[in-house]
Design a protein around this motif. Structure first.
Motif, PDB file in Angstrom:
ATOM      1  N   THR A 199     -24.208  22.065   3.968  1.00 33.23           N
ATOM      2  CA  THR A 199     -25.110  21.047   4.513  1.00 33.23           C
ATOM      3  C   THR A 199     -26.428  21.081   3.742  1.00 33.23           C
ATOM      4  O   THR A 199     -26.898  22.138   3.336  1.00 33.23           O
ATOM      5  CB  THR A 199     -25.387  21.250   6.014  1.00 33.23           C
ATOM      6  N   LEU A 200     -26.990  19.898   3.554  1.00 29.09           N
ATOM      7  CA  LEU A 200     -28.250  19.741   2.835  1.00 29.09           C
ATOM      8  C   LEU A 200     -29.200  18.927   3.690  1.00 29.09           C
ATOM      9  O   LEU A 200     -28.859  17.830   4.133  1.00 29.09           O
ATOM     10  CB  LEU A 200     -28.011  19.014   1.510  1.00 29.09           C
ATOM     11  N   SER A 201     -30.381  19.470   3.936  1.00 27.69           N
ATOM     12  CA  SER A 201     -31.426  18.691   4.597  1.00 27.69           C
ATOM     13  C   SER A 201     -32.663  18.671   3.707  1.00 27.69           C
ATOM     14  O   SER A 201     -32.985  19.657   3.041  1.00 27.69           O
ATOM     15  CB  SER A 201     -31.751  19.260   5.990  1.00 27.69           C
ATOM     16  N   VAL A 202     -33.304  17.520   3.677  1.00 24.27           N
ATOM     17  CA  VAL A 202     -34.537  17.328   2.915  1.00 24.27           C
ATOM     18  C   VAL A 202     -35.510  16.642   3.863  1.00 24.27           C
ATOM     19  O   VAL A 202     -35.293  15.502   4.278  1.00 24.27           O
ATOM     20  CB  VAL A 202     -34.308  16.455   1.664  1.00 24.27           C
ATOM     21  N   VAL A 203     -36.577  17.353   4.230  1.00 26.67           N
ATOM     22  CA  VAL A 203     -37.520  16.845   5.212  1.00 26.67           C
ATOM     23  C   VAL A 203     -38.921  16.834   4.606  1.00 26.67           C
ATOM     24  O   VAL A 203     -39.394  17.853   4.102  1.00 26.67           O
ATOM     25  CB  VAL A 203     -37.497  17.723   6.494  1.00 26.67           C
ATOM     26  N   SER A 204     -39.565  15.681   4.667  1.00 25.18           N
ATOM     27  CA  SER A 204     -40.908  15.523   4.103  1.00 25.18           C
ATOM     28  C   SER A 204     -41.969  15.760   5.174  1.00 25.18           C
ATOM     29  O   SER A 204     -41.798  15.362   6.328  1.00 25.18           O
ATOM     30  CB  SER A 204     -41.080  14.111   3.539  1.00 25.18           C
ATOM     31  N   SER A 205     -43.080  16.382   4.750  1.00 29.09           N
ATOM     32  CA  SER A 205     -44.174  16.644   5.691  1.00 29.09           C
ATOM     33  C   SER A 205     -44.834  15.341   6.133  1.00 29.09           C
ATOM     34  O   SER A 205     -45.268  15.218   7.277  1.00 29.09           O
ATOM     35  CB  SER A 205     -45.198  17.587   5.070  1.00 29.09           C
ATOM     36  N   THR A 206     -44.903  14.364   5.240  1.00 30.45           N
ATOM     37  CA  THR A 206     -45.428  13.038   5.583  1.00 30.45           C
ATOM     38  C   THR A 206     -44.598  11.978   4.864  1.00 30.45           C
ATOM     39  O   THR A 206     -44.127  12.202   3.744  1.00 30.45           O
ATOM     40  CB  THR A 206     -46.909  12.874   5.180  1.00 30.45           C
ATOM     41  N   THR A 207     -44.435  10.839   5.520  1.00 35.56           N
ATOM     42  CA  THR A 207     -43.642   9.765   4.930  1.00 35.56           C
ATOM     43  C   THR A 207     -44.439   8.460   4.951  1.00 35.56           C
ATOM     44  O   THR A 207     -45.403   8.310   5.709  1.00 35.56           O
ATOM     45  CB  THR A 207     -42.319   9.560   5.698  1.00 35.56           C
ATOM     46  N   VAL A 208     -44.008   7.522   4.108  1.00 37.55           N
ATOM     47  CA  VAL A 208     -44.640   6.209   4.048  1.00 37.55           C
ATOM     48  C   VAL A 208     -44.242   5.446   5.310  1.00 37.55           C
ATOM     49  O   VAL A 208     -43.050   5.275   5.595  1.00 37.55           O
ATOM     50  CB  VAL A 208     -44.189   5.443   2.790  1.00 37.55           C
ATOM     51  N   SER A 209     -45.230   5.023   6.070  1.00 32.15           N
ATOM     52  CA  SER A 209     -44.983   4.323   7.322  1.00 32.15           C
ATOM     53  C   SER A 209     -44.190   3.043   7.090  1.00 32.15           C
ATOM     54  O   SER A 209     -44.529   2.234   6.227  1.00 32.15           O
ATOM     55  CB  SER A 209     -46.320   3.992   7.997  1.00 32.15           C
ATOM     56  N   GLY A 210     -43.104   2.905   7.844  1.00 28.78           N
ATOM     57  CA  GLY A 210     -42.297   1.703   7.781  1.00 28.78           C
ATOM     58  C   GLY A 210     -41.333   1.630   6.608  1.00 28.78           C
ATOM     59  O   GLY A 210     -40.643   0.624   6.449  1.00 28.78           O
ATOM     60  N   SER A 211     -41.281   2.652   5.773  1.00 30.99           N
ATOM     61  CA  SER A 211     -40.382   2.590   4.615  1.00 30.99           C
ATOM     62  C   SER A 211     -38.927   2.736   5.056  1.00 30.99           C
ATOM     63  O   SER A 211     -38.605   3.481   5.976  1.00 30.99           O
ATOM     64  CB  SER A 211     -40.737   3.680   3.592  1.00 30.99           C
ATOM     65  N   GLN A 249     -32.769  18.212  -9.862  1.00 34.89           N
ATOM     66  CA  GLN A 249     -32.575  17.246 -10.943  1.00 34.89           C
ATOM     67  C   GLN A 249     -32.877  15.829 -10.477  1.00 34.89           C
ATOM     68  O   GLN A 249     -33.397  15.021 -11.236  1.00 34.89           O
ATOM     69  CB  GLN A 249     -31.149  17.333 -11.478  1.00 34.89           C
ATOM     70  N   THR A 250     -32.551  15.535  -9.225  1.00 36.16           N
ATOM     71  CA  THR A 250     -32.827  14.205  -8.680  1.00 36.16           C
ATOM     72  C   THR A 250     -34.337  13.978  -8.598  1.00 36.16           C
ATOM     73  O   THR A 250     -34.816  12.879  -8.840  1.00 36.16           O
ATOM     74  CB  THR A 250     -32.186  14.065  -7.282  1.00 36.16           C
ATOM     75  N   GLY A 251     -35.071  15.022  -8.239  1.00 32.87           N
ATOM     76  CA  GLY A 251     -36.525  14.943  -8.241  1.00 32.87           C
ATOM     77  C   GLY A 251     -37.153  14.569  -6.920  1.00 32.87           C
ATOM     78  O   GLY A 251     -36.482  14.199  -5.954  1.00 32.87           O
ATOM     79  N   PHE A 252     -38.460  14.670  -6.882  1.00 32.25           N
ATOM     80  CA  PHE A 252     -39.263  14.451  -5.678  1.00 32.25           C
ATOM     81  C   PHE A 252     -39.044  13.068  -5.080  1.00 32.25           C
ATOM     82  O   PHE A 252     -38.711  12.932  -3.911  1.00 32.25           O
ATOM     83  CB  PHE A 252     -40.745  14.658  -6.003  1.00 32.25           C
ATOM     84  N   ALA A 253     -39.239  12.036  -5.869  1.00 32.35           N
ATOM     85  CA  ALA A 253     -39.222  10.667  -5.341  1.00 32.35           C
ATOM     86  C   ALA A 253     -37.815  10.114  -5.144  1.00 32.35           C
ATOM     87  O   ALA A 253     -37.617   9.214  -4.333  1.00 32.35           O
ATOM     88  CB  ALA A 253     -40.010   9.749  -6.269  1.00 32.35           C
ATOM     89  N   ASN A 254     -36.835  10.640  -5.864  1.00 34.36           N
ATOM     90  CA  ASN A 254     -35.490  10.058  -5.833  1.00 34.36           C
ATOM     91  C   ASN A 254     -34.500  10.814  -4.954  1.00 34.36           C
ATOM     92  O   ASN A 254     -33.334  10.432  -4.880  1.00 34.36           O
ATOM     93  CB  ASN A 254     -34.941   9.953  -7.255  1.00 34.36           C
ATOM     94  N   THR A 255     -34.928  11.875  -4.316  1.00 38.66           N
ATOM     95  CA  THR A 255     -34.051  12.611  -3.406  1.00 38.66           C
ATOM     96  C   THR A 255     -34.179  11.990  -2.019  1.00 38.66           C
ATOM     97  O   THR A 255     -35.275  11.881  -1.473  1.00 38.66           O
ATOM     98  CB  THR A 255     -34.431  14.106  -3.358  1.00 38.66           C
ATOM     99  N   ALA A 256     -33.049  11.607  -1.470  1.00 41.48           N
ATOM    100  CA  ALA A 256     -33.054  10.944  -0.162  1.00 41.48           C
ATOM    101  C   ALA A 256     -33.424  11.913   0.950  1.00 41.48           C
ATOM    102  O   ALA A 256     -33.078  13.091   0.904  1.00 41.48           O
ATOM    103  CB  ALA A 256     -31.679  10.342   0.117  1.00 41.48           C
ATOM    104  N   GLU A 257     -34.128  11.397   1.931  1.00 35.04           N
ATOM    105  CA  GLU A 257     -34.471  12.163   3.133  1.00 35.04           C
ATOM    106  C   GLU A 257     -33.180  12.432   3.922  1.00 35.04           C
ATOM    107  O   GLU A 257     -32.329  11.552   4.063  1.00 35.04           O
ATOM    108  CB  GLU A 257     -35.450  11.351   3.979  1.00 35.04           C
ATOM    109  N   ALA A 258     -33.022  13.637   4.404  1.00 32.28           N
ATOM    110  CA  ALA A 258     -31.851  14.002   5.222  1.00 32.28           C
ATOM    111  C   ALA A 258     -32.338  14.986   6.280  1.00 32.28           C
ATOM    112  O   ALA A 258     -32.686  16.121   5.968  1.00 32.28           O
ATOM    113  CB  ALA A 258     -30.757  14.625   4.374  1.00 32.28           C
ATOM    114  N   SER A 259     -32.386  14.546   7.517  1.00 31.36           N
ATOM    115  CA  SER A 259     -32.955  15.377   8.589  1.00 31.36           C
ATOM    116  C   SER A 259     -32.078  16.585   8.883  1.00 31.36           C
ATOM    117  O   SER A 259     -30.889  16.621   8.561  1.00 31.36           O
ATOM    118  CB  SER A 259     -33.122  14.550   9.862  1.00 31.36           C
ATOM    119  N   VAL A 260     -32.675  17.571   9.524  1.00 30.00           N
ATOM    120  CA  VAL A 260     -31.945  18.765   9.945  1.00 30.00           C
ATOM    121  C   VAL A 260     -30.868  18.373  10.957  1.00 30.00           C
ATOM    122  O   VAL A 260     -29.772  18.930  10.970  1.00 30.00           O
ATOM    123  CB  VAL A 260     -32.921  19.812  10.534  1.00 30.00           C
ATOM    124  N   ALA A 261     -31.166  17.380  11.790  1.00 24.60           N
ATOM    125  CA  ALA A 261     -30.212  16.931  12.808  1.00 24.60           C
ATOM    126  C   ALA A 261     -29.042  16.153  12.203  1.00 24.60           C
ATOM    127  O   ALA A 261     -27.956  16.124  12.784  1.00 24.60           O
ATOM    128  CB  ALA A 261     -30.918  16.064  13.842  1.00 24.60           C
TER     129      ALA A 261
END
Length: 128
Positions: A78-90, A41-53
């Motif tokens: 536990t919830l992790s959300v990891v992107s294959s590529t991220t915006v540099s410096g964001s 429901q939060t969606g692609f762009a609005n879901t915060a990144e959360a690493s496995v660690a």
């Protein structure tokens, strides 16, 4: 006579253990599904990144109510959300529009730290 009583107690204990495990699996599935649906429901762009660690961790009691402390909890989600590529410096970290975002939800039995359910899914950008 004592052998018969011991067998009955053993059977009762086994039966209660199986019931508890079945309940835990059902609750774990529901907690995982609820968490996954919230992410979708939060969606692609609005879901915060959360690493496995460092996943987002939420605790629940036996009735699936969120609790503030792990000491009061029966389940840890536990919830992790990891992107294959991220915006540099964001900051906070943002996925690129062509990223594949891997979403993993794990449900643990708090008392033993045993993983009792895992659910994985992906988020992709719809191009808008």
């Amino acid at each position: 006579m004592s052998t018969c009583v011991a067998a009955m107690v053993s059977t009762l204990s086994f039966s209660q253990n199986m019931t508890t495990q079945s309940i835990d699996m059902g609750v774990a599935y529901n907690l995982a599904r609820q968490t996954m649906e919230t992410v979708k429901q939060t969606g692609f762009a609005n879901t915060a990144e959360a690493s496995v660690a460092a996943p987002v961790t939420t605790y629940y009691d036996g009735n699936m109510n969120s609790v503030v402390s792990g000491s009061l909890a029966r389940y840890k989600v536990t919830l992790s959300v990891v992107s294959s590529t991220t915006v540099s410096g964001s900051s906070p970290v943002q996925p690129t529009t062509d990223a594949l975002r891997t979403v993993t939800v794990k449900v643990f039995l708090q008392s033993t730290s045993a993983l009792i359910y895992r659910m994985d899914s992906y988020l992709v950008n719809n191009g808008t």
